[in-house]
Design a protein around this motif. Structure first.
Motif, PDB file in Angstrom:
ATOM      1  N   ASP A 130       0.811  -1.223   0.000  1.00 16.69           N
ATOM      2  CA  ASP A 130       0.000   0.000   0.000  1.00 16.69           C
ATOM      3  C   ASP A 130       0.842   1.270   0.000  1.00 16.69           C
ATOM      4  OD1 ASP A 130      -2.557  -1.419   0.292  1.00 16.69           O
ATOM      5  OD2 ASP A 130      -1.903  -1.857   2.337  1.00 16.69           O
ATOM      6  N   GLY A 180      -5.603  -2.100   1.616  1.00 10.72           N
ATOM      7  CA  GLY A 180      -6.298  -2.859   0.586  1.00 10.72           C
ATOM      8  C   GLY A 180      -6.953  -4.077   1.201  1.00 10.72           C
ATOM      9  N   THR A 202      -7.231   0.774  -1.186  1.00 17.46           N
ATOM     10  CA  THR A 202      -6.352   0.578  -2.343  1.00 17.46           C
ATOM     11  C   THR A 202      -6.813  -0.625  -3.155  1.00 17.46           C
ATOM     12  OG1 THR A 202      -4.743  -0.945  -1.334  1.00 17.46           O
ATOM     13  CG2 THR A 202      -4.434   1.411  -0.914  1.00 17.46           C
ATOM     14  N   SER A 203      -6.329  -0.691  -4.364  1.00 20.95           N
ATOM     15  CA  SER A 203      -6.703  -1.774  -5.278  1.00 20.95           C
ATOM     16  C   SER A 203      -5.857  -3.022  -5.048  1.00 20.95           C
ATOM     17  CB  SER A 203      -6.563  -1.304  -6.724  1.00 20.95           C
ATOM     18  OG  SER A 203      -5.289  -0.731  -6.954  1.00 20.95           O
ATOM     19  N   ASN A 209     -11.298  -8.838  -4.099  1.00 17.20           N
ATOM     20  CA  ASN A 209     -11.077  -7.447  -3.700  1.00 17.20           C
ATOM     21  C   ASN A 209     -11.716  -6.495  -4.716  1.00 17.20           C
ATOM     22  OD1 ASN A 209      -8.873  -5.040  -4.356  1.00 17.20           O
ATOM     23  ND2 ASN A 209      -9.285  -5.252  -2.171  1.00 17.20           N
ATOM     24  N   GLY A 211     -10.587  -4.905  -7.301  1.00 17.84           N
ATOM     25  CA  GLY A 211      -9.842  -3.679  -7.595  1.00 17.84           C
ATOM     26  C   GLY A 211     -10.004  -2.594  -6.548  1.00 17.84           C
ATOM     27  N   GLY A 212     -10.234  -2.977  -5.291  1.00 20.79           N
ATOM     28  CA  GLY A 212     -10.360  -2.008  -4.205  1.00 20.79           C
ATOM     29  C   GLY A 212     -11.783  -1.783  -3.742  1.00 20.79           C
ATOM     30  N   LEU A 213     -12.757  -2.372  -4.457  1.00 21.87           N
ATOM     31  CA  LEU A 213     -14.160  -2.145  -4.100  1.00 21.87           C
ATOM     32  C   LEU A 213     -14.508  -2.739  -2.737  1.00 21.87           C
ATOM     33  CD1 LEU A 213     -16.844  -0.964  -4.997  1.00 21.87           C
ATOM     34  CD2 LEU A 213     -17.356  -3.130  -6.149  1.00 21.87           C
ATOM     35  N   ASN A 231     -11.722   8.106  -2.417  1.00 19.01           N
ATOM     36  CA  ASN A 231     -11.862   7.118  -3.487  1.00 19.01           C
ATOM     37  C   ASN A 231     -10.694   6.120  -3.499  1.00 19.01           C
ATOM     38  OD1 ASN A 231     -13.019   5.871  -5.698  1.00 19.01           O
ATOM     39  ND2 ASN A 231     -13.189   7.754  -6.903  1.00 19.01           N
ATOM     40  N   ILE A 232     -10.875   5.046  -4.230  1.00 20.50           N
ATOM     41  CA  ILE A 232      -9.874   3.984  -4.330  1.00 20.50           C
ATOM     42  C   ILE A 232      -8.556   4.538  -4.878  1.00 20.50           C
ATOM     43  CG2 ILE A 232      -9.313   1.770  -5.441  1.00 20.50           C
ATOM     44  CD1 ILE A 232     -12.408   1.308  -5.582  1.00 20.50           C
ATOM     45  N   ASP A 233      -7.470   4.267  -4.169  1.00 23.70           N
ATOM     46  CA  ASP A 233      -6.109   4.687  -4.557  1.00 23.70           C
ATOM     47  C   ASP A 233      -5.919   6.206  -4.572  1.00 23.70           C
ATOM     48  OD1 ASP A 233      -5.279   2.051  -4.841  1.00 23.70           O
ATOM     49  OD2 ASP A 233      -5.696   1.977  -6.992  1.00 23.70           O
TER      50      ASP A 233
END
Length: 248
Positions: A130, A180, A202-203, A209, A211-213, A231-233
């Motif tokens: 991460d 993540g 994180t993704s 996972n 992609g981070g969802l 938001n993701i990343d």
């Protein structure tokens, strides 16, 4: 240009230290500069306290170079996020002091010193994987004039590592938690500190996972109060928000 610099220019015009024509030339690029492919928001620091940041991904190398070339004419620190090494090499030809962080994929140019508050921001990661997102958050906070403490690889799979650094985390004015997989670390930290926690999913993770969802949804569903989520990343968004909190 920030509010104080704008006041100084207007004061000099009023006192006659500079002519109206000279002042007009200085202020000519307010509120924005038209480059054809970009409109650089020179008024942003006056409005919100921080100058515009360049999101480099999706732009061409020449566009990034052209934007920075103009921004160098202003006395502002410059941050570019999601930048490639090719962009870095191009910018270095016009600004040798530019710094590139490979992990964070950031370009930074320091044109002026910003006095940092005595308080600091803690940037915490669940795992080593991460760190790239965490570094984006940390570098963003630093270029905006903050002191940052990095605490990496203290995730829930070895929770004793977190407790070993908990005093440092509790001493921060704001805490950015980057995780993540299932994203559990943000809830754990949120239940241990009395400061705002900014969670960054994180993704990083295996297939489920998404992609981070999964980390995003877990953080949004945190049962710990005082946890907000970007938001993701989005390390940049977390670092920016932490800076605003630290300077309240």
């Amino acid at each position: 240009m920030n509010t104080e610099e704008l006041k100084e220019i207007l004061s000099k015009i009023s006192s006659g230290d500079i002519s109206v024509e000279e002042g007009t030339e200085i202020l000519r690029d307010l509120p924005f500069k038209e480059l054809g492919y970009a409109k650089i928001d020179n008024h942003r620091e006056v409005r919100v306290g921080y100058p515009e940041v360049i999101y480099c991904e999706g732009k061409t190398v020449e566009q990034v170079k052209g934007i920075i070339e103009f921004m160098l004419t202003k006395n502002n620190n410059i941050l570019g996020t999601r930048a490639s090494e090719e962009m870095y090499e191009a910018v270095k030809t016009i600004c040798p002091e530019v710094e590139y962080n490979k992990l964070a994929r950031t370009l930074t140019i320091r044109k002026k010193e910003i006095k940092a508050p005595e308080t600091y921001i803690a940037v915490v990661t669940a795992g080593t994987s991460d760190i790239p997102v965490a570094e984006e958050a940390a570098i963003t906070a630093e270029i905006l004039g903050n002191r940052v403490e990095r605490i990496f690889d203290v995730g829930v799979a070895g929770i004793h590592r977190l407790f070993n650094r908990i005093d440092l985390i509790r001493g921060a004015r704001a805490v950015v938690v980057v995780a993540g997989m299932e994203g559990a670390l943000a809830s754990v930290v949120g239940g241990l500190v009395d400061k705002p926690v900014i969670a960054v999913p994180t993704s990083i993770g295996y297939g489920a996972n998404f992609g981070g969802l999964s980390a995003l949804l877990a953080m949004l569903n945190s049962c710990a109060s005082g946890v907000s989520v970007v938001n993701i990343d989005n390390g940049f968004g977390a670092g920016y928000m932490a800076s605003m909190i630290n300077k309240l």
